[in-house]
Motif scaffolding. Structure first.
Motif, short mmCIF file in Angstrom:
data_model
loop_
_atom_site.label_atom_id
_atom_site.label_comp_id
_atom_site.label_asym_id
_atom_site.label_seq_id
_atom_site.Cartn_x
_atom_site.Cartn_y
_atom_site.Cartn_z
N LEU A 6 0.83 -1.20 0.00
CA LEU A 6 0.00 0.00 0.00
C LEU A 6 0.87 1.26 0.00
CD1 LEU A 6 -3.18 -0.18 0.09
CD2 LEU A 6 -1.99 -2.27 0.72
N ALA A 7 0.75 2.03 -1.08
CA ALA A 7 1.56 3.24 -1.23
C ALA A 7 0.74 4.36 -1.85
CB ALA A 7 2.79 2.94 -2.09
N GLY A 8 -0.50 4.50 -1.38
CA GLY A 8 -1.39 5.50 -1.97
C GLY A 8 -1.66 6.70 -1.09
N GLY A 9 -0.99 6.76 0.08
CA GLY A 9 -1.24 7.87 1.01
C GLY A 9 -0.28 9.01 0.82
N GLU A 10 -0.65 10.17 1.35
CA GLU A 10 0.14 11.39 1.14
C GLU A 10 1.40 11.48 1.99
OE1 GLU A 10 -2.78 14.94 0.10
OE2 GLU A 10 -3.49 13.80 1.82
N GLY A 11 1.42 10.79 3.14
CA GLY A 11 2.57 10.91 4.03
C GLY A 11 2.69 12.31 4.62
N SER A 12 1.55 12.89 4.98
CA SER A 12 1.54 14.30 5.40
C SER A 12 2.31 14.54 6.69
CB SER A 12 0.09 14.78 5.56
OG SER A 12 -0.62 13.94 6.47
N ARG A 13 2.36 13.55 7.57
CA ARG A 13 3.09 13.76 8.84
C ARG A 13 4.59 13.83 8.63
NH1 ARG A 13 0.64 9.06 12.47
NH2 ARG A 13 0.37 8.16 10.41
N LEU A 14 5.09 13.12 7.62
CA LEU A 14 6.53 13.11 7.37
C LEU A 14 7.00 14.38 6.66
CD1 LEU A 14 8.97 11.25 7.82
CD2 LEU A 14 8.49 10.20 5.61
N ARG A 15 6.12 14.94 5.81
CA ARG A 15 6.39 16.21 5.14
C ARG A 15 7.68 16.18 4.30
NH1 ARG A 15 5.90 17.52 10.26
NH2 ARG A 15 7.89 18.61 10.32
N LEU A 16 7.88 15.06 3.58
CA LEU A 16 9.04 14.92 2.70
C LEU A 16 8.61 14.44 1.32
CD1 LEU A 16 11.62 13.30 5.16
CD2 LEU A 16 11.72 15.61 4.19
N GLY A 17 7.39 14.77 0.93
CA GLY A 17 6.88 14.27 -0.33
C GLY A 17 6.23 12.91 -0.15
N GLU A 18 6.11 12.17 -1.23
CA GLU A 18 5.47 10.86 -1.16
C GLU A 18 6.33 9.90 -0.34
OE1 GLU A 18 4.29 9.53 -5.07
OE2 GLU A 18 3.62 11.55 -5.60
N LYS A 19 5.73 9.37 0.72
CA LYS A 19 6.51 8.64 1.73
C LYS A 19 7.22 7.42 1.17
CE LYS A 19 4.25 6.92 5.26
NZ LYS A 19 3.66 6.71 6.60
N ALA A 20 6.59 6.72 0.25
CA ALA A 20 7.20 5.50 -0.28
C ALA A 20 8.54 5.78 -0.95
CB ALA A 20 6.26 4.84 -1.28
N LEU A 21 8.74 7.00 -1.43
CA LEU A 21 9.96 7.34 -2.16
C LEU A 21 11.00 8.05 -1.30
CD1 LEU A 21 8.51 8.51 -5.59
CD2 LEU A 21 9.25 6.23 -4.87
N VAL A 22 10.72 8.25 -0.02
CA VAL A 22 11.71 8.84 0.88
C VAL A 22 12.93 7.91 0.94
CG1 VAL A 22 12.20 9.45 3.28
CG2 VAL A 22 10.05 10.15 2.22
N MET A 23 14.10 8.48 0.79
CA MET A 23 15.32 7.67 0.72
C MET A 23 15.74 7.17 2.10
SD MET A 23 15.88 7.59 -2.49
CE MET A 23 17.58 7.00 -2.68
N VAL A 24 16.07 5.90 2.15
CA VAL A 24 16.63 5.27 3.35
C VAL A 24 17.88 4.53 2.91
CG1 VAL A 24 16.29 3.53 5.13
CG2 VAL A 24 14.40 5.03 4.48
N HIS A 25 19.03 5.03 3.30
CA HIS A 25 20.31 4.45 2.91
C HIS A 25 20.37 4.18 1.41
CE1 HIS A 25 22.37 4.13 6.77
NE2 HIS A 25 21.15 4.00 7.28
N GLU A 26 20.14 5.25 0.66
CA GLU A 26 20.35 5.29 -0.80
C GLU A 26 19.33 4.49 -1.60
OE1 GLU A 26 24.41 4.30 -1.56
OE2 GLU A 26 25.19 6.04 -0.48
N GLN A 27 18.22 4.09 -0.98
CA GLN A 27 17.13 3.44 -1.70
C GLN A 27 15.81 4.03 -1.25
OE1 GLN A 27 18.86 -1.16 -1.76
NE2 GLN A 27 16.66 -0.81 -1.87
N PRO A 28 14.84 4.17 -2.15
CA PRO A 28 13.51 4.57 -1.71
C PRO A 28 12.98 3.56 -0.68
CG PRO A 28 13.66 4.67 -4.09
CD PRO A 28 14.91 3.97 -3.61
N MET A 29 12.27 4.06 0.30
CA MET A 29 11.77 3.20 1.37
C MET A 29 11.03 1.98 0.83
SD MET A 29 9.80 4.38 4.89
CE MET A 29 9.99 6.05 4.40
N ILE A 30 10.21 2.19 -0.18
CA ILE A 30 9.41 1.09 -0.72
C ILE A 30 10.26 0.00 -1.34
CG2 ILE A 30 9.07 2.15 -3.00
CD1 ILE A 30 6.21 1.02 -2.93
N SER A 31 11.45 0.36 -1.86
CA SER A 31 12.26 -0.66 -2.54
C SER A 31 12.77 -1.72 -1.58
CB SER A 31 13.42 -0.01 -3.30
OG SER A 31 14.39 0.49 -2.41
N TRP A 32 13.02 -1.35 -0.31
CA TRP A 32 13.42 -2.34 0.70
C TRP A 32 12.29 -3.34 0.93
CZ3 TRP A 32 18.37 -2.54 1.92
CH2 TRP A 32 19.15 -1.38 1.86
N VAL A 33 11.06 -2.84 0.95
CA VAL A 33 9.90 -3.71 1.16
C VAL A 33 9.71 -4.64 -0.05
CG1 VAL A 33 7.40 -3.76 1.58
CG2 VAL A 33 8.81 -1.98 2.64
#
Length: 200
Positions: A6-33
């Motif tokens: 599930l990657a359809g939410g705005e991620g408004s609390r994080l305030r860094l754009g679309e949450k699934a694409l926020v980078m975590v150690h050089e990869q978008p968060m969703i790519s680890w999942v």
């Protein structure tokens, strides 16, 4: 087994754009999942919405299957996605913001579902494990006598979507499951602890 991410939410609390694409150690968060589900021999399918056009484009650019839903809410989008797939049997559902999910955890959830034979299986992590990292669980129940919070990864039966499904609650005292990222403070803790909790 199909795995709906599930990657359809705005991620408004994080305030860094679309949450699934926020980078975590050089990869978008969703790519680890996605990598974890693929390694566990599952078929990941990303669920996007009009709120996450960049995530949709990222999937398209990387050859990742996706479905676009109405973006009404997590449960509503999940229900819509299951109905769109016509999947009648068991399937995984997962949030896109749990980048410490691993192949081993996924296989343990699948094994517990098979062993107990109920329509659904939900994964939980002790609240104390979350608090040890300064994470703040937003929901708590008692599982196996332990205060626990859901990990945002489950197995459901597609043919029963929209109705309450009897579930086995699996308690997993896994450090990585403490990290469900919703705020910048939680992201900062994840960046610091990432390699330790994933065993890398």
């Amino acid at each position: 087994m199909l795995a709906l991410i599930l990657a359809g939410g705005e991620g408004s609390r994080l305030r860094l754009g679309e949450k699934a694409l926020v980078m975590v150690h050089e990869q978008p968060m969703i790519s680890w999942v996605l990598d974890a589900f693929a390694a566990a021999d599952c078929e990941p399918l990303v669920i996007t919405s009009h709120k996450t056009p960049f995530t949709r484009n990222w999937c398209r650019a990387n050859g990742i299957d996706f479905l676009d839903t109405a973006g009404t809410g997590y449960v509503e989008d999940l229900t819509e996605a299951v109905e769109m797939t016509d999947e009648e049997g068991p399937l995984f559902t997962s949030a896109a913001d749990i980048p410490c999910l691993t192949e081993d955890i996924i296989r343990r959830i699948r094994a517990a579902h098979a062993e107990h034979g109920l329509p659904a299986c939900s994964a939980w992590v002790p609240v104390s494990r979350c608090e040890a990292y300064g994470m703040q669980p937003r929901y708590c129940e008692t599982v196996c006598g332990v205060a626990a919070t859901p990990c945002a990864v489950n197995i459901l039966t597609g043919g029963l979507i929209g109705v309450a499904q009897e579930e086995f609650c699996l308690l997993l005292d896994e450090p990585g499951l403490a990290f469900n990222i919703n705020t910048r403070e939680e992201l900062a803790v994840l960046e610091r602890e990432f390699y330790a909790v994933r065993g890398l």
